[in-house]
Design a protein around this motif. Structure first.
Motif, PDB file in Angstrom:
ATOM      1  N   UNK A  15       0.860  -1.184   0.000  1.00 52.84           N
ATOM      2  CA  UNK A  15       0.000   0.000   0.000  1.00 52.84           C
ATOM      3  C   UNK A  15       0.888   1.222   0.000  1.00 52.84           C
ATOM      4  N   UNK A  16       0.870   1.978  -1.071  1.00 52.56           N
ATOM      5  CA  UNK A  16       1.784   3.096  -1.193  1.00 52.56           C
ATOM      6  C   UNK A  16       3.210   2.592  -1.125  1.00 52.56           C
ATOM      7  N   UNK A  17       3.968   3.108  -0.184  1.00 56.37           N
ATOM      8  CA  UNK A  17       5.361   2.679  -0.022  1.00 56.37           C
ATOM      9  C   UNK A  17       5.536   1.650   1.082  1.00 56.37           C
ATOM     10  N   UNK A  18       4.426   1.152   1.639  1.00 56.51           N
ATOM     11  CA  UNK A  18       4.511   0.252   2.786  1.00 56.51           C
ATOM     12  C   UNK A  18       4.134  -1.175   2.408  1.00 56.51           C
ATOM     13  N   UNK A  19       4.942  -2.120   2.878  1.00 61.07           N
ATOM     14  CA  UNK A  19       4.702  -3.534   2.641  1.00 61.07           C
ATOM     15  C   UNK A  19       3.590  -4.042   3.555  1.00 61.07           C
ATOM     16  N   UNK A  20       2.835  -5.056   3.117  1.00 59.87           N
ATOM     17  CA  UNK A  20       1.826  -5.648   4.004  1.00 59.87           C
ATOM     18  C   UNK A  20       2.477  -6.333   5.206  1.00 59.87           C
ATOM     19  N   UNK A  21       1.707  -6.507   6.260  1.00 63.15           N
ATOM     20  CA  UNK A  21       2.156  -7.172   7.476  1.00 63.15           C
ATOM     21  C   UNK A  21       3.371  -6.469   8.088  1.00 63.15           C
ATOM     22  N   UNK A  22       3.315  -5.139   8.118  1.00 61.59           N
ATOM     23  CA  UNK A  22       4.340  -4.332   8.792  1.00 61.59           C
ATOM     24  C   UNK A  22       3.643  -3.340   9.708  1.00 61.59           C
ATOM     25  N   UNK A  23       4.375  -2.834  10.693  1.00 63.49           N
ATOM     26  CA  UNK A  23       3.779  -1.867  11.608  1.00 63.49           C
ATOM     27  C   UNK A  23       3.331  -0.611  10.880  1.00 63.49           C
ATOM     28  N   UNK A  24       4.069  -0.244   9.814  1.00 61.41           N
ATOM     29  CA  UNK A  24       3.702   0.956   9.075  1.00 61.41           C
ATOM     30  C   UNK A  24       2.356   0.800   8.368  1.00 61.41           C
ATOM     31  N   UNK A  25       2.161  -0.314   7.679  1.00 61.38           N
ATOM     32  CA  UNK A  25       0.905  -0.486   6.952  1.00 61.38           C
ATOM     33  C   UNK A  25      -0.265  -0.650   7.914  1.00 61.38           C
TER      34      UNK A  25
END
Length: 225
Positions: A159-169
């Motif tokens: 999503x955008x610049x963030x990978x799935x299953x990360x704290x950012x996403x």
């Protein structure tokens, strides 16, 4: 190559609108003043944490971390909390929203889905106009928890610049949903509905990253796991 992205949420509204002029469900009176929470990390908080608005947050470590990371961002004066109308109003609506979260199993491209009857409200101390959906489903098979469903399945797109299953996403997913629940000064929802419009969903996610990206990326620097 065209960047692959996913629809983070689906907003499905039904009839049964109820107007209220009171503090929303799950409201904590202590949140009438901005919380003084350490920067973007549960481990850096120096004051007693407010009780989580749902038992699911206590029982699910991944969701709990995402909740407190998001709460920390919204509780500071920054571009992200400003977008949501300031720290106090944003925290009150966020906690009410999180009190309704339940796990579900949806299509892998969906992060969360809000559906059912809708309650609108006005928080008088902050003048915050908001709505709450009767059902808030967090997809256990979606990008909040997984990069892929199985080895035979392709990776869930970022999503955008963030990978799935990360704290950012995860924080981006929660903030995206919050944007559907709060009105801006112009009387419009901060993010337009996007349940059946993939392009609109991507645009909404990009908007959240635009205004909250520095704070979300700061999670890594702050040492949040």
């Amino acid at each position: 190559m065209r960047r692959r992205e996913f629809m983070i949420c689906a907003v499905v509204m039904s009839f049964g609108l109820v107007d209220v002029e009171a503090n929303p469900p799950g409201h904590n009176d202590e949140l009438k003043q901005p919380l003084k929470i350490g920067r973007n990390s549960v481990t850096s908080m120096r004051v007693p944490l407010p009780p989580p608005p749902s038992p699911l947050i206590e029982g699910d470590k991944v969701l709990g971390q995402a909740y407190y990371d998001t709460l920390a961002i919204l509780s500071e004066d920054n571009s992200c909390s400003d977008f949501f109308g300031g720290t106090t109003g944003a925290v009150v609506v966020f906690n009410s929203f999180m009190s309704q979260v339940r796990k579900d199993y949806l299509a892998r491209s969906i992060g969360m889905r809000m559906s059912g009857s809708v309650t609108t409200g006005l928080n008088h101390p902050t003048k915050t106009k908001y709505r709450l959906f009767d059902k808030v489903s967090l997809n256990a098979d979606g990008p909040f928890y997984r990069k892929r469903i199985s080895l035979s399945e392709p990776l869930i797109p970022r999503m955008g610049s963030f990978e799935p299953n990360t704290k950012e996403v995860r924080v981006l997913i929660l903030l995206h949903e919050l944007g559907h629940l709060m009105k801006g000064d112009d009387g419009n929802w901060l993010l337009p509905d996007d349940g059946k419009a993939e392009a609109q969903s991507r645009g909404n996610s990009d908007k959240i990253e635009e205004v909250c990206g520095d704070q979300i990326k700061g999670l890594t620097k702050a040492g949040s796991k």
